[in-house]
Design an enzyme around this catalytic site. Sequence first.
Site, mmCIF file in Angstrom:
data_model
loop_
_atom_site.group_PDB
_atom_site.id
_atom_site.type_symbol
_atom_site.label_atom_id
_atom_site.label_comp_id
_atom_site.label_asym_id
_atom_site.label_seq_id
_atom_site.Cartn_x
_atom_site.Cartn_y
_atom_site.Cartn_z
ATOM 1 N N ARG A 55 -41.873 -24.247 -31.992
ATOM 2 C CA ARG A 55 -41.922 -24.226 -30.636
ATOM 3 C C ARG A 55 -41.785 -25.514 -29.638
ATOM 4 O O ARG A 55 -41.688 -25.551 -28.462
ATOM 5 C CB ARG A 55 -42.975 -23.262 -29.691
ATOM 6 C CG ARG A 55 -42.819 -21.917 -30.124
ATOM 7 C CD ARG A 55 -44.156 -21.049 -29.930
ATOM 8 N NE ARG A 55 -44.908 -21.377 -31.038
ATOM 9 C CZ ARG A 55 -46.172 -20.910 -31.154
ATOM 10 N NH1 ARG A 55 -46.628 -19.996 -30.307
ATOM 11 N NH2 ARG A 55 -46.708 -21.183 -32.138
ATOM 12 N N ARG A 69 -34.813 -18.760 -30.257
ATOM 13 C CA ARG A 69 -35.483 -17.553 -30.384
ATOM 14 C C ARG A 69 -35.624 -16.760 -29.102
ATOM 15 O O ARG A 69 -35.591 -15.392 -29.354
ATOM 16 C CB ARG A 69 -37.340 -18.141 -30.310
ATOM 17 C CG ARG A 69 -38.189 -17.126 -30.834
ATOM 18 C CD ARG A 69 -39.521 -17.644 -30.512
ATOM 19 N NE ARG A 69 -39.987 -17.016 -29.241
ATOM 20 C CZ ARG A 69 -41.337 -17.068 -29.096
ATOM 21 N NH1 ARG A 69 -42.295 -17.273 -30.099
ATOM 22 N NH2 ARG A 69 -41.650 -16.556 -27.859
ATOM 23 N N ARG A 116 -44.159 -26.345 -40.126
ATOM 24 C CA ARG A 116 -43.756 -25.740 -38.932
ATOM 25 C C ARG A 116 -42.714 -26.725 -38.038
ATOM 26 O O ARG A 116 -42.591 -26.664 -36.888
ATOM 27 C CB ARG A 116 -44.945 -25.540 -37.664
ATOM 28 C CG ARG A 116 -45.667 -24.449 -38.386
ATOM 29 C CD ARG A 116 -45.146 -22.901 -37.743
ATOM 30 N NE ARG A 116 -46.198 -22.142 -38.521
ATOM 31 C CZ ARG A 116 -47.127 -21.492 -38.028
ATOM 32 N NH1 ARG A 116 -47.571 -21.736 -36.496
ATOM 33 N NH2 ARG A 116 -47.961 -20.437 -38.489
ATOM 34 N N ASP A 147 -42.006 -16.006 -42.380
ATOM 35 C CA ASP A 147 -43.488 -15.842 -42.123
ATOM 36 C C ASP A 147 -44.265 -15.416 -43.259
ATOM 37 O O ASP A 147 -43.604 -14.383 -43.914
ATOM 38 C CB ASP A 147 -43.775 -15.136 -40.953
ATOM 39 C CG ASP A 147 -45.275 -15.433 -40.637
ATOM 40 O OD1 ASP A 147 -45.405 -16.549 -39.696
ATOM 41 O OD2 ASP A 147 -46.288 -14.641 -40.798
ATOM 42 N N TYR A 193 -55.611 -11.249 -43.416
ATOM 43 C CA TYR A 193 -54.863 -10.589 -42.286
ATOM 44 C C TYR A 193 -54.571 -9.195 -42.308
ATOM 45 O O TYR A 193 -54.573 -8.276 -41.447
ATOM 46 C CB TYR A 193 -53.163 -11.283 -42.127
ATOM 47 C CG TYR A 193 -53.553 -12.751 -41.554
ATOM 48 C CD1 TYR A 193 -53.497 -13.029 -40.198
ATOM 49 C CD2 TYR A 193 -53.575 -13.973 -42.274
ATOM 50 C CE1 TYR A 193 -53.644 -14.396 -39.505
ATOM 51 C CE2 TYR A 193 -53.526 -15.224 -41.794
ATOM 52 C CZ TYR A 193 -53.679 -15.356 -40.462
ATOM 53 O OH TYR A 193 -53.869 -16.797 -39.911
HETATM 54 O O1 CP3 Z 1 -43.274 -24.310 -41.693
HETATM 55 C C1 CP3 Z 1 -42.313 -23.790 -41.300
HETATM 56 O O2 CP3 Z 1 -41.742 -24.007 -40.095
HETATM 57 C C2 CP3 Z 1 -41.862 -22.530 -42.066
HETATM 58 C C3 CP3 Z 1 -41.918 -21.121 -41.404
HETATM 59 C C4 CP3 Z 1 -43.564 -20.795 -41.513
HETATM 60 C C5 CP3 Z 1 -43.610 -20.063 -40.364
HETATM 61 N N1 CP3 Z 1 -45.208 -19.558 -40.443
HETATM 62 C C6 CP3 Z 1 -43.216 -19.871 -38.700
HETATM 63 C C7 CP3 Z 1 -43.742 -19.344 -37.647
HETATM 64 C C8 CP3 Z 1 -44.299 -20.705 -42.173
HETATM 65 C C9 CP3 Z 1 -44.454 -21.550 -43.709
HETATM 66 C C10 CP3 Z 1 -45.451 -20.136 -41.656
HETATM 67 C C11 CP3 Z 1 -46.774 -19.946 -42.337
HETATM 68 C C12 CP3 Z 1 -47.689 -19.054 -41.844
HETATM 69 N N2 CP3 Z 1 -47.511 -18.082 -41.018
HETATM 70 C C13 CP3 Z 1 -49.079 -19.358 -42.231
HETATM 71 C C14 CP3 Z 1 -49.722 -20.420 -43.213
HETATM 72 C C15 CP3 Z 1 -49.636 -21.663 -42.505
HETATM 73 C C16 CP3 Z 1 -50.623 -21.870 -41.455
HETATM 74 O O3 CP3 Z 1 -49.924 -22.217 -40.323
HETATM 75 O O4 CP3 Z 1 -51.961 -21.921 -41.745
HETATM 76 C C17 CP3 Z 1 -49.743 -18.336 -41.416
HETATM 77 C C18 CP3 Z 1 -51.387 -18.322 -41.432
HETATM 78 C C19 CP3 Z 1 -48.956 -17.571 -40.760
HETATM 79 C C20 CP3 Z 1 -49.134 -16.382 -39.717
HETATM 80 C C21 CP3 Z 1 -48.743 -16.724 -38.470
HETATM 81 N N3 CP3 Z 1 -47.450 -16.654 -37.991
HETATM 82 C C22 CP3 Z 1 -49.742 -16.936 -37.344
HETATM 83 C C23 CP3 Z 1 -51.031 -16.776 -37.333
HETATM 84 C C24 CP3 Z 1 -48.927 -17.027 -36.301
HETATM 85 C C25 CP3 Z 1 -49.093 -17.184 -34.862
HETATM 86 C C26 CP3 Z 1 -49.742 -18.668 -34.574
HETATM 87 C C27 CP3 Z 1 -48.778 -19.453 -33.785
HETATM 88 O O5 CP3 Z 1 -48.471 -20.559 -34.216
HETATM 89 O O6 CP3 Z 1 -48.171 -18.762 -32.856
HETATM 90 C C28 CP3 Z 1 -47.648 -17.135 -36.580
HETATM 91 C C29 CP3 Z 1 -46.293 -17.232 -35.909
HETATM 92 C C30 CP3 Z 1 -45.332 -18.241 -36.410
HETATM 93 N N4 CP3 Z 1 -44.722 -18.300 -37.535
HETATM 94 C C31 CP3 Z 1 -44.693 -19.173 -35.655
HETATM 95 C C32 CP3 Z 1 -43.580 -19.976 -36.398
HETATM 96 C C33 CP3 Z 1 -42.752 -20.868 -36.070
HETATM 97 C C34 CP3 Z 1 -44.838 -19.240 -33.991
HETATM 98 C C35 CP3 Z 1 -43.967 -18.059 -33.537
HETATM 99 C C36 CP3 Z 1 -43.327 -18.097 -32.356
HETATM 100 O O7 CP3 Z 1 -42.112 -18.710 -32.344
HETATM 101 O O8 CP3 Z 1 -43.690 -17.898 -31.358
#
Ligand code: CP3
Length: 345
Positions: free
Chosen positions: A29, A38, A25, A75, A152
């Site tokens: 944010r 974003r 990540r 994602d 999910y």
């Molecule tokens: O690592 C990176 O920066 C690459 C991009 C990436 C994202 N999500 C961007 C993201 C990667 C590799 C993921 C993986 C992901 N997504 C996982 C597996 C890794 C982990 O964190 O356990 C999972 C379970 C998801 C599903 C997901 N996406 C969830 C549960 C959420 C909400 C939680 C949160 O942090 O808000 C997301 C959103 C998400 N994916 C964000 C980002 C940068 C935040 C979104 C935003 O900007 O509001």
Amino acid sequence: MAQTKTILRALAGETLPTPPIWMMRQAGRYLPEYRATRAEAGDFLSLCYNSDLAAEVTLQPIRRYGFDAAILFADILLLPQALGADLWFVTGEGPRLSTTTTPEGLRALKPADAIHEHLAPVYETVRILSRELPSETTLIGFAGAPWTVATYMIAGQGTPDQGPAHALKAADRATFQGIIDLLTESTILYLSEQIKAGAEVVKIFDSWAGSLEGQDFIDFAVKPAARITKALKDIHPDVPVIAFPRGAGERYAGLHAAIGADCIALDDGVTPEWAAAHVQTGGCVQGNLASSHMVTGGETLVQETRRVVDAFSKGPHIFNLGHGITPDANPENVQLMIDTIRNGK
Ligand code: CP3
């Protein structure tokens, strides 16, 4: 030609004097420039599907910190969306999906090879990045592991204990297995296409592997990851695979061989000393500083960063956090971590 990119050298088994660094990540944010882009995109999913802006946020942490790898901005839930599930994000809560829990629901999804049109913008992001990244930076593609993505799809949202997926696994094994198989086959095609577009490494995120017990861990965490890895290596033998079965605990031991992955990524539920003795003996490891240090910083961050570096210093290691950096992290603490690793601060 001898490999010069540090992450590829570590993945090939080389012990480096300073471990290469990236963060899960890392585009997120906690960075003001991410929040600005974003807002320009409108929302998170629009950002994922806007190849220029997705490439831009992927590059932001590389410009700011000079990480050794960039991870494609996308994602894990874009794949079920490509298979026909509805997907949306509720601000402050997380993802929501239409649920797949019945034989009819499973049949209504698209076949594995029908995903590419929907995912074309992701492949385009990879192509832009492979042109624009600095020559020393490795580009990592990724997908969710079948079990984690299935949790999910079955629950329609994130769950603390993956209860609905465990319940379907017990109640209707055939439908559950069908979901896992469809995700396994589509993930192979998805990752292979990312590689063709320019991804140099791929990572499989199994965030909820830890809730699988006994034989289930073998059947639904190890076997799908092994099948994906084998299929990718048949097509792209030189592209390293990183597997991240988060929460595996003592079961991390032996996973390099069981999955066939070049690298096992560790969460911070295991100590670096234990993992050096029991996991790094099998090959390259990635991890595993607790991401909370990016919030709290200070001398403890410096000491714990050194501890991770020292514990893994006798074998191949890629420095990373144990899980994604959180929105409340302080960008200055990331710099302090990097300085500690690179300058021995
Ligand atoms: O690592 C990176 O920066 C690459 C991009 C990436 C994202 N999500 C961007 C993201 C990667 C590799 C993921 C993986 C992901 N997504 C996982 C597996 C890794 C982990 O964190 O356990 C999972 C379970 C998801 C599903 C997901 N996406 C969830 C549960 C959420 C909400 C939680 C949160 O942090 O808000 C997301 C959103 C998400 N994916 C964000 C980002 C940068 C935040 C979104 C935003 O900007 O509001």
